[in-house]
Design a protein around this motif. Structure first.
Motif, PDB file in Angstrom:
ATOM      1  N   LEU A  35      10.934   8.088 -11.072  1.00 22.78           N
ATOM      2  CA  LEU A  35      11.068   7.390  -9.796  1.00 22.78           C
ATOM      3  C   LEU A  35       9.955   7.781  -8.834  1.00 22.78           C
ATOM      4  CD1 LEU A  35      14.932   7.601  -9.346  1.00 22.78           C
ATOM      5  CD2 LEU A  35      13.595   5.548  -9.796  1.00 22.78           C
ATOM      6  N   GLN A  36       9.612   9.064  -8.816  1.00 27.83           N
ATOM      7  CA  GLN A  36       8.540   9.504  -7.921  1.00 27.83           C
ATOM      8  C   GLN A  36       7.214   8.869  -8.320  1.00 27.83           C
ATOM      9  OE1 GLN A  36       8.901  11.411  -5.064  1.00 27.83           O
ATOM     10  NE2 GLN A  36       6.847  10.566  -4.797  1.00 27.83           N
ATOM     11  N   ARG A  37       7.015   8.737  -9.647  1.00 24.45           N
ATOM     12  CA  ARG A  37       5.791   8.100 -10.123  1.00 24.45           C
ATOM     13  C   ARG A  37       5.737   6.636  -9.660  1.00 24.45           C
ATOM     14  NH1 ARG A  37       5.828  10.267 -14.697  1.00 24.45           N
ATOM     15  NH2 ARG A  37       7.163   8.751 -15.751  1.00 24.45           N
ATOM     16  N   GLN A  38       6.876   5.955  -9.747  1.00 26.54           N
ATOM     17  CA  GLN A  38       6.933   4.567  -9.272  1.00 26.54           C
ATOM     18  C   GLN A  38       6.727   4.498  -7.755  1.00 26.54           C
ATOM     19  OE1 GLN A  38      10.215   2.145 -10.964  1.00 26.54           O
ATOM     20  NE2 GLN A  38      10.642   3.914 -12.264  1.00 26.54           N
ATOM     21  N   ILE A  39       7.326   5.436  -7.047  1.00 25.49           N
ATOM     22  CA  ILE A  39       7.161   5.474  -5.586  1.00 25.49           C
ATOM     23  C   ILE A  39       5.696   5.695  -5.229  1.00 25.49           C
ATOM     24  CG2 ILE A  39       7.683   6.812  -3.506  1.00 25.49           C
ATOM     25  CD1 ILE A  39      10.482   7.317  -4.764  1.00 25.49           C
ATOM     26  N   ASP A  40       5.051   6.624  -5.947  1.00 23.10           N
ATOM     27  CA  ASP A  40       3.629   6.893  -5.687  1.00 23.10           C
ATOM     28  C   ASP A  40       2.782   5.658  -5.966  1.00 23.10           C
ATOM     29  OD1 ASP A  40       4.303   9.452  -4.992  1.00 23.10           O
ATOM     30  OD2 ASP A  40       3.766  10.340  -6.926  1.00 23.10           O
ATOM     31  N   ASN A  41       3.134   4.951  -7.051  1.00 25.17           N
ATOM     32  CA  ASN A  41       2.393   3.732  -7.391  1.00 25.17           C
ATOM     33  C   ASN A  41       2.551   2.676  -6.294  1.00 25.17           C
ATOM     34  OD1 ASN A  41       0.907   1.912  -9.170  1.00 25.17           O
ATOM     35  ND2 ASN A  41       2.864   0.880  -9.492  1.00 25.17           N
ATOM     36  N   LEU A  42       3.786   2.514  -5.809  1.00 24.67           N
ATOM     37  CA  LEU A  42       4.016   1.565  -4.720  1.00 24.67           C
ATOM     38  C   LEU A  42       3.283   2.000  -3.451  1.00 24.67           C
ATOM     39  CD1 LEU A  42       7.800   0.655  -5.102  1.00 24.67           C
ATOM     40  CD2 LEU A  42       5.817  -0.718  -5.721  1.00 24.67           C
ATOM     41  N   GLN A  47      -1.015   1.178   0.408  1.00 30.57           N
ATOM     42  CA  GLN A  47      -2.249   1.613   1.069  1.00 30.57           C
ATOM     43  C   GLN A  47      -3.373   0.611   0.843  1.00 30.57           C
ATOM     44  OE1 GLN A  47      -2.714   5.475  -0.712  1.00 30.57           O
ATOM     45  NE2 GLN A  47      -1.423   6.512   0.808  1.00 30.57           N
ATOM     46  N   GLN A  48      -3.475   0.137  -0.411  1.00 30.32           N
ATOM     47  CA  GLN A  48      -4.517  -0.846  -0.717  1.00 30.32           C
ATOM     48  C   GLN A  48      -4.288  -2.139   0.061  1.00 30.32           C
ATOM     49  OE1 GLN A  48      -4.807  -1.838  -4.857  1.00 30.32           O
ATOM     50  NE2 GLN A  48      -6.534  -3.213  -4.586  1.00 30.32           N
ATOM     51  N   LEU A  49      -3.037  -2.600   0.083  1.00 30.35           N
ATOM     52  CA  LEU A  49      -2.725  -3.820   0.820  1.00 30.35           C
ATOM     53  C   LEU A  49      -2.954  -3.641   2.317  1.00 30.35           C
ATOM     54  CD1 LEU A  49       0.444  -5.391  -0.822  1.00 30.35           C
ATOM     55  CD2 LEU A  49      -1.748  -6.489  -0.444  1.00 30.35           C
ATOM     56  N   ASN A  50      -2.573  -2.470   2.822  1.00 29.73           N
ATOM     57  CA  ASN A  50      -2.789  -2.205   4.250  1.00 29.73           C
ATOM     58  C   ASN A  50      -4.272  -2.237   4.592  1.00 29.73           C
ATOM     59  OD1 ASN A  50      -0.291  -1.893   5.663  1.00 29.73           O
ATOM     60  ND2 ASN A  50       0.088  -0.025   4.492  1.00 29.73           N
ATOM     61  N   ARG A  51      -5.094  -1.687   3.686  1.00 30.23           N
ATOM     62  CA  ARG A  51      -6.544  -1.742   3.921  1.00 30.23           C
ATOM     63  C   ARG A  51      -7.020  -3.191   3.933  1.00 30.23           C
ATOM     64  NH1 ARG A  51      -6.528   2.934   0.577  1.00 30.23           N
ATOM     65  NH2 ARG A  51      -6.947   1.663  -1.279  1.00 30.23           N
ATOM     66  N   ALA A 243       7.883  -2.491   0.459  1.00 24.30           N
ATOM     67  CA  ALA A 243       8.647  -1.525   1.255  1.00 24.30           C
ATOM     68  C   ALA A 243      10.112  -1.520   0.832  1.00 24.30           C
ATOM     69  CB  ALA A 243       8.519  -1.861   2.739  1.00 24.30           C
ATOM     70  N   ALA A 244      10.644  -2.736   0.559  1.00 25.49           N
ATOM     71  CA  ALA A 244      12.039  -2.817   0.119  1.00 25.49           C
ATOM     72  C   ALA A 244      12.216  -2.150  -1.247  1.00 25.49           C
ATOM     73  CB  ALA A 244      12.480  -4.279   0.062  1.00 25.49           C
ATOM     74  N   LYS A 245      11.264  -2.417  -2.157  1.00 25.63           N
ATOM     75  CA  LYS A 245      11.336  -1.787  -3.481  1.00 25.63           C
ATOM     76  C   LYS A 245      11.208  -0.273  -3.363  1.00 25.63           C
ATOM     77  CE  LYS A 245       9.375  -5.710  -6.035  1.00 25.63           C
ATOM     78  NZ  LYS A 245       8.231  -6.178  -6.848  1.00 25.63           N
TER      79      LYS A 245
END
Length: 398
Positions: A35-42, A47-51, A243-245
């Motif tokens: 789950l942490q790996r998935q959270i980090d990926n999201l 971050q990429q989308l925000n940029r 964010a929801a995911k």
């Protein structure tokens, strides 16, 4: 019972090829690390989308600034166009007045030329009369004087007549020349006014052209702004979805963290089929011939053949992390016992537990069946140690 395909995040946790009729082992649900790996990926995606969103907003801001400058330039051009238009209108009025003056000068010139012609004709008439009457007419007038005093008077009057005729003719000619000069001056003034009108018309045409160019540029900027707005809105919507995911993953992670207790302290596990024994094993752990294809395949657990409906119990206390249909395994239960130990129970006819439930050692969790890729009623049982399938027998019997 709801059926689903193996989640992609779980597929990599288990190897392929197990129990009677199974070719791939289902995931032992999600670990906190998964789950942490998935959270980090999201988070990286966010971050990429925000940029990208910030970059789009910066581009939109630059386009808006350029648009405002173009609009200001259009306003300036419109002022120039209005000013030039007023100048053209004033110049047209001047040209109209000059034309009127020119027409007046032409009439005056015609009158002056007529008067010169009349004076000239008068002199010619007198000369003709003198010629017809004889060149001595004026002399006769003088010689017919009755006295010297009369002669002087007659000479004076004759001189006055001649001088007056000459002066009138000269004055008429000067007047004509003056009118002609004024006419030429008015025509020159008219030519200058028309040249100024032509130049102003060119200036106005150039200003109109520039204004149209600015309007076209503003339309192009508006299209770019709308396009970036649409892209940004899509990205923001995707960010909301991410964010929801992410929130859901964090919730599940916290739930797992709260549930994770190291129930397994070592020692033997309970036999998963009460009333039966290892003598009922029909397919051991290791390499075997696939019951469907006959090809050599790795078997990640053991198959225990018993009648359908037989009780399946938890081999140790733990948290149920899978309780659903999994492709190949049919109805499946996976229990996390802590300390890196998990057990799997496949091909069940019916399940009696649900995901997240804490079960006790020996508690009934399912009934034997032949669901999924199976050749008959049996329990497919697996033991995973730190995510790696191992031979269950050392954990079940001495």
């Amino acid at each position: 019972m709801k059926r689903r395909r193996l989640p992609a995040g779980l597929a990599g946790l288990l190897a392929a090829g197990v129990a009677a009729g199974a070719t791939a082992s289902p995931g032992f649900a999600e670990t906190v690390k998964d789950l942490q790996r998935q959270i980090d990926n999201l988070t990286r995606q966010e971050q990429q989308l925000n940029r990208q969103v910030q970059n789009n907003k910066a581009q939109i801001e630059n386009l808006q600034e350029e648009k405002e400058k173009e609009q200001q330039e259009i306003l300036r051009l419109m002022d120039e166009i209005d000013k030039t238009g007023r100048q053209l209108a004033e110049l047209n009025e001047q040209i109209a007045q000059i034309n009127e003056t020119l027409e007046q000068r032409r009439r005056e010139l015609a009158d002056a030329e007529r008067r010169v012609a009349e004076r000239d004709e008068l002199l010619k008439t007198r000369l003709r009369a003198m010629y017809m009457d004889g060149v001595g007419t004026y002399l006769d007038v003088l010689l017919s004087a009755s006295s010297f005093s009369d002669f002087v008077d007659r000479l004076h009057y004759v001189s006055l007549i001649v001088r007056q005729d000459r002066d009138l003719l000269e004055e008429s000619r000067k007047n004509r020349d003056l009118v002609e000069q004024k006419r030429r001056e008015v025509e020159q003034e008219l030519a200058r006014a028309r040249e100024a009108e032509r130049q102003l018309a060119q200036v106005k045409a150039e200003l109109d052209r520039k204004e149209k160019e600015k309007e076209v540029r503003i339309q192009s900027l508006d299209r770019d702004i709308r396009r970036l707005d649409d892209i940004t809105e899509e990205q923001l919507e995707y960010l909301r979805q991410l964010a929801a995911k992410k929130a859901e993953l964090i919730r599940r992670k916290r739930q797992l963290e709260n549930q994770q207790v190291d129930f397994y302290k070592g020692g033997l596990l309970a036999w998963p089929l009460p009333g039966y024994s290892p003598r009922n094993i029909t397919s051991p752990f290791g390499v075997r011939s696939d019951p469907f294809t006959g090809a050599s395949a790795s078997h990640k657990g053991i198959d225990i053949g018993v009648p359908g409906g037989s009780n399946i119990v938890a081999a140790e206390k733990g948290v149920v992390v899978v309780a659903e249909w999994v492709n190949g395994y049919g109805n499946t239960v996976v229990i996390d016992h802590g300390n890196g130990l998990r057990t799997l129970y496949g091909h069940a006819r019916k399940l009696f537990v649900k995901e997240g439930q804490v079960v006790e050692r020996g508690q009934k969790i399912a009934e034997v069946g032949s669901t999924g890729r199976s050749t008959g009623n049996h329990l497919h049982f697996e033991v995973h140690r730190n995510g790696v399938p191992v031979d269950p027998m050392p954990y079940l019997v001495k």
